[in-house]
Write a protein that holds these residues in place. Structure first.
Motif, PDB file in Angstrom:
ATOM      1  N   GLU A  29       0.864  -1.191   0.000  1.00  0.00           N
ATOM      2  CA  GLU A  29       0.000   0.000   0.000  1.00  0.00           C
ATOM      3  C   GLU A  29       0.893   1.231   0.000  1.00  0.00           C
ATOM      4  O   GLU A  29       1.906   1.264   0.684  1.00  0.00           O
ATOM      5  CB  GLU A  29      -0.907   0.026   1.243  1.00  0.00           C
ATOM      6  N   GLN A  30       0.514   2.235  -0.775  1.00  0.00           N
ATOM      7  CA  GLN A  30       1.266   3.482  -0.843  1.00  0.00           C
ATOM      8  C   GLN A  30       0.718   4.480   0.171  1.00  0.00           C
ATOM      9  O   GLN A  30      -0.487   4.578   0.340  1.00  0.00           O
ATOM     10  CB  GLN A  30       1.150   4.107  -2.240  1.00  0.00           C
ATOM     11  N   ILE A  31       1.612   5.198   0.815  1.00  0.00           N
ATOM     12  CA  ILE A  31       1.196   6.260   1.722  1.00  0.00           C
ATOM     13  C   ILE A  31       2.059   7.490   1.441  1.00  0.00           C
ATOM     14  O   ILE A  31       3.254   7.360   1.196  1.00  0.00           O
ATOM     15  CB  ILE A  31       1.283   5.842   3.206  1.00  0.00           C
ATOM     16  N   GLU A  32       1.419   8.645   1.410  1.00  0.00           N
ATOM     17  CA  GLU A  32       2.119   9.892   1.161  1.00  0.00           C
ATOM     18  C   GLU A  32       2.647  10.445   2.485  1.00  0.00           C
ATOM     19  O   GLU A  32       1.908  10.521   3.456  1.00  0.00           O
ATOM     20  CB  GLU A  32       1.179  10.922   0.529  1.00  0.00           C
ATOM     21  N   CYS A  33       3.916  10.824   2.512  1.00  0.00           N
ATOM     22  CA  CYS A  33       4.525  11.407   3.704  1.00  0.00           C
ATOM     23  C   CYS A  33       5.186  12.735   3.338  1.00  0.00           C
ATOM     24  O   CYS A  33       5.401  13.025   2.170  1.00  0.00           O
ATOM     25  CB  CYS A  33       5.582  10.467   4.280  1.00  0.00           C
ATOM     26  N   GLN A  68      -6.017   8.871   6.978  1.00  0.00           N
ATOM     27  CA  GLN A  68      -6.765   8.793   5.721  1.00  0.00           C
ATOM     28  C   GLN A  68      -6.641   7.408   5.099  1.00  0.00           C
ATOM     29  O   GLN A  68      -7.615   6.839   4.620  1.00  0.00           O
ATOM     30  CB  GLN A  68      -6.279   9.862   4.738  1.00  0.00           C
ATOM     31  N   LYS A  69      -5.431   6.848   5.133  1.00  0.00           N
ATOM     32  CA  LYS A  69      -5.213   5.508   4.588  1.00  0.00           C
ATOM     33  C   LYS A  69      -5.993   4.473   5.400  1.00  0.00           C
ATOM     34  O   LYS A  69      -6.575   3.543   4.835  1.00  0.00           O
ATOM     35  CB  LYS A  69      -3.717   5.178   4.595  1.00  0.00           C
ATOM     36  N   LEU A  70      -6.061   4.651   6.713  1.00  0.00           N
ATOM     37  CA  LEU A  70      -6.829   3.729   7.560  1.00  0.00           C
ATOM     38  C   LEU A  70      -8.317   3.768   7.206  1.00  0.00           C
ATOM     39  O   LEU A  70      -8.973   2.724   7.171  1.00  0.00           O
ATOM     40  CB  LEU A  70      -6.628   4.058   9.043  1.00  0.00           C
ATOM     41  N   GLU A  71      -8.841   4.959   6.939  1.00  0.00           N
ATOM     42  CA  GLU A  71     -10.248   5.080   6.545  1.00  0.00           C
ATOM     43  C   GLU A  71     -10.510   4.360   5.228  1.00  0.00           C
ATOM     44  O   GLU A  71     -11.513   3.650   5.091  1.00  0.00           O
ATOM     45  CB  GLU A  71     -10.641   6.551   6.422  1.00  0.00           C
ATOM     46  N   ASN A 108      -4.912  -6.965   7.472  1.00  0.00           N
ATOM     47  CA  ASN A 108      -3.494  -6.984   7.877  1.00  0.00           C
ATOM     48  C   ASN A 108      -2.829  -5.637   7.596  1.00  0.00           C
ATOM     49  O   ASN A 108      -2.058  -5.129   8.416  1.00  0.00           O
ATOM     50  CB  ASN A 108      -2.734  -8.107   7.166  1.00  0.00           C
ATOM     51  N   TYR A 109      -3.134  -5.062   6.416  1.00  0.00           N
ATOM     52  CA  TYR A 109      -2.604  -3.729   6.089  1.00  0.00           C
ATOM     53  C   TYR A 109      -3.101  -2.711   7.105  1.00  0.00           C
ATOM     54  O   TYR A 109      -2.349  -1.870   7.585  1.00  0.00           O
ATOM     55  CB  TYR A 109      -3.046  -3.280   4.698  1.00  0.00           C
ATOM     56  N   TRP A 110      -4.378  -2.788   7.419  1.00  0.00           N
ATOM     57  CA  TRP A 110      -4.983  -1.849   8.361  1.00  0.00           C
ATOM     58  C   TRP A 110      -4.262  -1.923   9.715  1.00  0.00           C
ATOM     59  O   TRP A 110      -3.940  -0.897  10.310  1.00  0.00           O
ATOM     60  CB  TRP A 110      -6.472  -2.132   8.514  1.00  0.00           C
ATOM     61  N   GLU A 111      -4.013  -3.153  10.166  1.00  0.00           N
ATOM     62  CA  GLU A 111      -3.328  -3.324  11.457  1.00  0.00           C
ATOM     63  C   GLU A 111      -1.919  -2.729  11.430  1.00  0.00           C
ATOM     64  O   GLU A 111      -1.501  -2.080  12.388  1.00  0.00           O
ATOM     65  CB  GLU A 111      -3.260  -4.808  11.835  1.00  0.00           C
TER      66      GLU A 111
END
Length: 161
Positions: A29-33, A68-71, A108-111
């Motif tokens: 999963e991609q996340i912006e930082c 936002q990614k968690l949502e 699993n990603y969410w966790e």
């Protein structure tokens, strides 16, 4: 940090080219930082942000990105579960199994992201406890090794001049 300050700082750092947005891949999963370049301090024009304010702002930004990614992941988990339930009702077990596997993967990603968010929030809470100390205070607690390092650095600076 007063309300609205974070947004103003973001705009300011973006304007002067010191705010960098980058993607991190975590569990596919991609996340912006966000990152602020080290040469952003002190900023031209007399605008100064302490390291504590900088760290607070960056941690808050990254916590927001992860939230936002968690949502999004929570919505994907819910959708996968709903789709699997529908497939089971029409007796399409193989497709339902695939959807349940997908739901498990999203979970699993969410966790993983939830753990990361918790770690960042923990760091954010610790920042408030940090206090600035004077140069005199630092010198009072200087060890022999620190003294040698400081003197060598001062000597190196003098040679450059």
């Amino acid at each position: 940090m007063p309300e609205g300050t974070k947004e103003l700082l973001l705009i300011h750092f973006e304007e002067i080219g010191h705010l960098h947005k980058f993607s991190v891949e975590m569990n596919a999963e991609q996340i912006e930082c966000y990152k602020i370049t080290d040469d952003a301090y002190p900023v031209k024009g007399g605008f100064y942000v302490s390291d504590k304010e900088r760290a607070t702002m960056l941690l808050q930004l990254n916590v927001e990105q992860i939230s936002q990614k968690l949502e999004i992941l929570a919505q994907k988990i819910f959708s996968s579960h709903e789709e699997a339930s529908k497939l089971l009702k029409v007796k399409r077990k193989n497709k339902a199994k695939l959807m349940l596997r997908q739901e498990h993967t999203y979970h699993n990603y969410w966790e993983s992201f939830a753990v990361l968010k918790h770690q960042l929030e923990n760091q954010l809470s610790k920042i408030d406890a940090l206090e600035a100390v004077s140069y005199t205070h630092l010198r009072a607690h200087e060890t022999v090794l620190d003294l040698v390092c400081r003197l060598l650095l001062e000597k190196k600076k003098k040679k450059k001049k």
